[in-house]
Design a protein around this motif. Structure first.
Motif, PDB file in Angstrom:
ATOM      1  N   GLU A  89      34.401 106.086 -23.246  1.00 46.62           N
ATOM      2  CA  GLU A  89      33.010 105.776 -23.605  1.00 46.62           C
ATOM      3  C   GLU A  89      32.914 104.460 -24.363  1.00 46.62           C
ATOM      4  O   GLU A  89      31.927 103.730 -24.239  1.00 46.62           O
ATOM      5  N   ALA A  90      33.946 104.154 -25.139  1.00 46.44           N
ATOM      6  CA  ALA A  90      33.950 102.925 -25.927  1.00 46.44           C
ATOM      7  C   ALA A  90      34.445 101.723 -25.131  1.00 46.44           C
ATOM      8  O   ALA A  90      34.541 100.614 -25.674  1.00 46.44           O
ATOM      9  N   GLY A  91      34.788 101.933 -23.859  1.00 45.07           N
ATOM     10  CA  GLY A  91      35.219 100.826 -23.018  1.00 45.07           C
ATOM     11  C   GLY A  91      36.707 100.580 -22.985  1.00 45.07           C
ATOM     12  O   GLY A  91      37.158  99.561 -22.448  1.00 45.07           O
ATOM     13  N   ARG A  92      37.491 101.503 -23.542  1.00 44.93           N
ATOM     14  CA  ARG A  92      38.936 101.338 -23.535  1.00 44.93           C
ATOM     15  C   ARG A  92      39.527 101.881 -22.233  1.00 44.93           C
ATOM     16  O   ARG A  92      39.018 102.839 -21.647  1.00 44.93           O
ATOM     17  N   ASN A  93      40.627 101.295 -21.789  1.00 48.59           N
ATOM     18  CA  ASN A  93      41.447 101.871 -20.727  1.00 48.59           C
ATOM     19  C   ASN A  93      42.320 102.952 -21.348  1.00 48.59           C
ATOM     20  O   ASN A  93      42.632 102.896 -22.540  1.00 48.59           O
ATOM     21  N   VAL A  94      42.744 103.938 -20.536  1.00 50.01           N
ATOM     22  CA  VAL A  94      43.410 105.111 -21.098  1.00 50.01           C
ATOM     23  C   VAL A  94      44.590 105.562 -20.244  1.00 50.01           C
ATOM     24  O   VAL A  94      44.498 105.668 -19.017  1.00 50.01           O
ATOM     25  N   LEU A  95      45.702 105.843 -20.937  1.00 50.63           N
ATOM     26  CA  LEU A  95      46.830 106.599 -20.386  1.00 50.63           C
ATOM     27  C   LEU A  95      46.842 107.915 -21.142  1.00 50.63           C
ATOM     28  O   LEU A  95      47.006 107.928 -22.361  1.00 50.63           O
ATOM     29  N   CYS A  96      46.650 109.033 -20.439  1.00 50.38           N
ATOM     30  CA  CYS A  96      46.490 110.337 -21.084  1.00 50.38           C
ATOM     31  C   CYS A  96      47.639 111.261 -20.717  1.00 50.38           C
ATOM     32  O   CYS A  96      47.955 111.426 -19.532  1.00 50.38           O
ATOM     33  N   ALA A 114      35.578 107.362 -16.157  1.00 43.28           N
ATOM     34  CA  ALA A 114      36.356 106.137 -15.961  1.00 43.28           C
ATOM     35  C   ALA A 114      35.827 105.338 -14.777  1.00 43.28           C
ATOM     36  O   ALA A 114      35.666 104.110 -14.860  1.00 43.28           O
ATOM     37  N   ARG A 115      35.566 106.028 -13.685  1.00 37.28           N
ATOM     38  CA  ARG A 115      35.075 105.333 -12.496  1.00 37.28           C
ATOM     39  C   ARG A 115      33.687 104.745 -12.732  1.00 37.28           C
ATOM     40  O   ARG A 115      33.373 103.646 -12.259  1.00 37.28           O
ATOM     41  N   GLY A 116      32.860 105.461 -13.466  1.00 42.05           N
ATOM     42  CA  GLY A 116      31.522 104.955 -13.744  1.00 42.05           C
ATOM     43  C   GLY A 116      31.538 103.715 -14.603  1.00 42.05           C
ATOM     44  O   GLY A 116      30.640 102.865 -14.495  1.00 42.05           O
ATOM     45  N   ARG A 117      32.533 103.568 -15.459  1.00 46.30           N
ATOM     46  CA  ARG A 117      32.618 102.420 -16.356  1.00 46.30           C
ATOM     47  C   ARG A 117      33.587 101.358 -15.849  1.00 46.30           C
ATOM     48  O   ARG A 117      33.746 100.312 -16.486  1.00 46.30           O
ATOM     49  N   GLY A 118      34.248 101.631 -14.727  1.00 49.78           N
ATOM     50  CA  GLY A 118      35.207 100.671 -14.198  1.00 49.78           C
ATOM     51  C   GLY A 118      36.429 100.501 -15.058  1.00 49.78           C
ATOM     52  O   GLY A 118      37.072  99.444 -15.068  1.00 49.78           O
ATOM     53  N   SER A 119      36.801 101.563 -15.795  1.00 56.43           N
ATOM     54  CA  SER A 119      37.956 101.509 -16.679  1.00 56.43           C
ATOM     55  C   SER A 119      39.180 102.110 -16.001  1.00 56.43           C
ATOM     56  O   SER A 119      39.071 102.970 -15.130  1.00 56.43           O
ATOM     57  N   PHE A 120      40.339 101.676 -16.462  1.00 51.99           N
ATOM     58  CA  PHE A 120      41.596 102.221 -15.957  1.00 51.99           C
ATOM     59  C   PHE A 120      41.852 103.578 -16.607  1.00 51.99           C
ATOM     60  O   PHE A 120      41.662 103.758 -17.810  1.00 51.99           O
ATOM     61  N   LEU A 121      42.326 104.529 -15.804  1.00 52.82           N
ATOM     62  CA  LEU A 121      42.678 105.853 -16.298  1.00 52.82           C
ATOM     63  C   LEU A 121      43.877 106.351 -15.515  1.00 52.82           C
ATOM     64  O   LEU A 121      43.910 106.243 -14.286  1.00 52.82           O
ATOM     65  N   MET A 122      44.859 106.911 -16.224  1.00 53.49           N
ATOM     66  CA  MET A 122      46.055 107.431 -15.566  1.00 53.49           C
ATOM     67  C   MET A 122      46.619 108.585 -16.374  1.00 53.49           C
ATOM     68  O   MET A 122      46.627 108.560 -17.603  1.00 53.49           O
ATOM     69  N   GLU A 123      47.076 109.613 -15.667  1.00 52.36           N
ATOM     70  CA  GLU A 123      47.821 110.686 -16.298  1.00 52.36           C
ATOM     71  C   GLU A 123      49.240 110.206 -16.578  1.00 52.36           C
ATOM     72  O   GLU A 123      49.851 109.536 -15.737  1.00 52.36           O
ATOM     73  N   ARG A 293      51.334  96.822 -15.324  1.00 54.16           N
ATOM     74  CA  ARG A 293      51.229  96.153 -14.018  1.00 54.16           C
ATOM     75  C   ARG A 293      49.831  96.320 -13.439  1.00 54.16           C
ATOM     76  O   ARG A 293      49.220  95.363 -12.954  1.00 54.16           O
ATOM     77  N   ALA A 294      49.317  97.566 -13.511  1.00 58.34           N
ATOM     78  CA  ALA A 294      47.997  97.846 -12.956  1.00 58.34           C
ATOM     79  C   ALA A 294      46.904  97.089 -13.701  1.00 58.34           C
ATOM     80  O   ALA A 294      45.970  96.544 -13.083  1.00 58.34           O
ATOM     81  N   LEU A 295      47.003  97.032 -15.019  1.00 51.05           N
ATOM     82  CA  LEU A 295      45.996  96.316 -15.804  1.00 51.05           C
ATOM     83  C   LEU A 295      45.989  94.834 -15.452  1.00 51.05           C
ATOM     84  O   LEU A 295      44.927  94.223 -15.290  1.00 51.05           O
ATOM     85  N   ARG A 296      47.171  94.253 -15.322  1.00 45.74           N
ATOM     86  CA  ARG A 296      47.235  92.830 -14.984  1.00 45.74           C
ATOM     87  C   ARG A 296      46.702  92.557 -13.576  1.00 45.74           C
ATOM     88  O   ARG A 296      46.166  91.490 -13.301  1.00 45.74           O
ATOM     89  N   ALA A 297      46.859  93.551 -12.693  1.00 43.55           N
ATOM     90  CA  ALA A 297      46.376  93.402 -11.317  1.00 43.55           C
ATOM     91  C   ALA A 297      44.880  93.722 -11.199  1.00 43.55           C
ATOM     92  O   ALA A 297      44.321  93.594 -10.106  1.00 43.55           O
ATOM     93  N   GLY A 298      44.269  94.159 -12.284  1.00 43.98           N
ATOM     94  CA  GLY A 298      42.846  94.488 -12.242  1.00 43.98           C
ATOM     95  C   GLY A 298      42.558  95.818 -11.569  1.00 43.98           C
ATOM     96  O   GLY A 298      41.427  96.073 -11.141  1.00 43.98           O
ATOM     97  N   GLU A 299      43.560  96.707 -11.492  1.00 46.87           N
ATOM     98  CA  GLU A 299      43.382  98.017 -10.858  1.00 46.87           C
ATOM     99  C   GLU A 299      42.840  99.020 -11.863  1.00 46.87           C
ATOM    100  O   GLU A 299      43.177  98.973 -13.045  1.00 46.87           O
ATOM    101  N   THR A 300      42.026  99.953 -11.389  1.00 43.94           N
ATOM    102  CA  THR A 300      41.473 100.974 -12.274  1.00 43.94           C
ATOM    103  C   THR A 300      42.213 102.302 -12.161  1.00 43.94           C
ATOM    104  O   THR A 300      41.895 103.246 -12.889  1.00 43.94           O
ATOM    105  N   GLU A 301      43.173 102.384 -11.274  1.00 42.54           N
ATOM    106  CA  GLU A 301      44.074 103.534 -11.228  1.00 42.54           C
ATOM    107  C   GLU A 301      45.390 103.113 -10.589  1.00 42.54           C
ATOM    108  O   GLU A 301      45.463 102.080  -9.916  1.00 42.54           O
TER     109      GLU A 301
END
Length: 340
Positions: A89-96, A114-123, A293-301
């Motif tokens: 919600e605060a705009g952070r990317n997350v590894l959970c 995550a998808r609604g905000r265009g943020s990266f999320l990964m288990e 790697r994903a963050l640098r590539a601009g990937e959201t998952e």
């Protein structure tokens, strides 16, 4: 992002948070800039231990810290929905951490957020990021053992754990399944996808969580997987995959292996060992590298740990809990789960 250092925040200060942070600070392109705990003294002690510049006595401040590129959520899984949701919600990317959430509904909410905000999320399913597990999957996908017929995997700890331990606490999502069983289930679904049918039995504690659970998963194509988890007995913690033309065996610690053996019909066994350059088999660095790697590539998952796969595993865990009758206090009005 380009090739700059990735700035991490760590939410929680328990054992897995410490293990992950120890690996993070050893990576030259990672920087841990903040840690948060509901107890300020715990955050400060953790920050001093790992040389982290900022310590917050609450999750909100970490979530609002705009100098953080990605937050690692390491709370008990009963708090994953709240903690990861706050950060997203605060705009952070997350590894959970895994299990990703208590149930599939909560997982779906995080993925939608995550998808609604265009943020990266990964288990944080570090098994999927292991170079050796990736090699095993490639061999199976390439037909090295023919069509997969059966998968077996188990994970059990000897304990005993007292009733006060989080593994026995329903309020913290206790029990063997979400803490340990997520690994065998995820291993089976890595190779076969989501099962079409689930059967399960368990031994429950007085608190209503599973002490040990066995499940039989089946697929429309005829494949079967037997998975087992326990907090009352130390199991072999091995895995095997049998196909129409061979078998792969993974010895102790299948979810972070240092080797596996490929048996092909009519050929000598082949051993595949981890590359020494990959570091110790217990390393959590592989999932950290995949996130960066994903963050640098601009990937959201991540293609290694796709969100649809995480959702599918959560649906299977829900189905197993439905069969064994485990429901957590926060799920009082949750449809589709049988009360204990």
């Amino acid at each position: 992002m380009t090739e700059q250092r990735v700035r991490w925040g760590v939410l929680a200060t328990g054992g897995i948070a410490a293990a992950f942070t120890a690996d993070l600070v050893d990576l030259p392109d990672a920087e841990v800039v903040a840690v948060a705990s509901r107890a300020k003294d715990s955050a400060e002690a953790f920050a001093e231990r790992f040389g982290i510049p900022r310590a917050y006595g609450g999750w909100d401040a970490l979530a609002r810290d705009e100098d953080i590129d990605v937050v690692y959520v390491a709370t008990p899984h009963s708090a994953h929905r709240q903690a990861a949701g706050l950060c997203l919600e605060a705009g952070r990317n997350v590894l959970c951490e895994k299990a990703f959430t208590l149930n599939a509904r909560e997982a779906g909410e995080l993925v939608a957020l995550a998808r609604g905000r265009g943020s990266f999320l990964m288990e944080a399913m570090w098994m999927y990021c292991s170079p050796l597990i990736r090699r095993l999957k490639a061999l199976v996908d390439d037909g090295a053992i023919g069509d997969v017929r059966t998968v077996h995997a188990d994970f059990g700890l000897a304990g005993p754990f007292p009733p006060s331990h989080r593994l026995r606490d329903p309020a913290q999502g206790g029990g063997a399944l979400l803490d340990l069983g997520v690994y065998p289930v995820s291993f089976a679904q890595l190779l076969l996808g989501e099962p079409t049918d689930v059967m399960a039995r368990a031994v429950l504690s007085e608190e209503g969580v599973d002490l040990q659970t066995g499940a039989l998963l089946s697929w429309a194509g005829g494949a079967l997987a037997s998975v087992h988890c326990s907090v009352v007995g130390g199991t072999a913690t091995t895995a095997s995959v049998t196909g129409s033309r061979g078998r792969i065996d993974i010895p102790y610690g299948f979810f972070h292996p240092d080797r596996f053996v490929l048996h092909r019909d009519g050929r000598e066994p082949e051993e595949f060992a981890a590359d020494a350059a990959d570091g110790p088999r217990s390393s959590l660095k592989h999932e950290a590298r995949e996130v960066m790697r994903a963050l640098r590539a601009g990937e959201t998952e991540s293609p290694l740990v796709p969100l649809e796969g995480t959702l599918a595993v959560m649906r299977t865990l829900d189905a197993i809990r439905d069969r064994i009758g485990v429901r957590y206090p926060s799920e009082a009005n949750e449809p589709g789960l049988t009360p204990a």
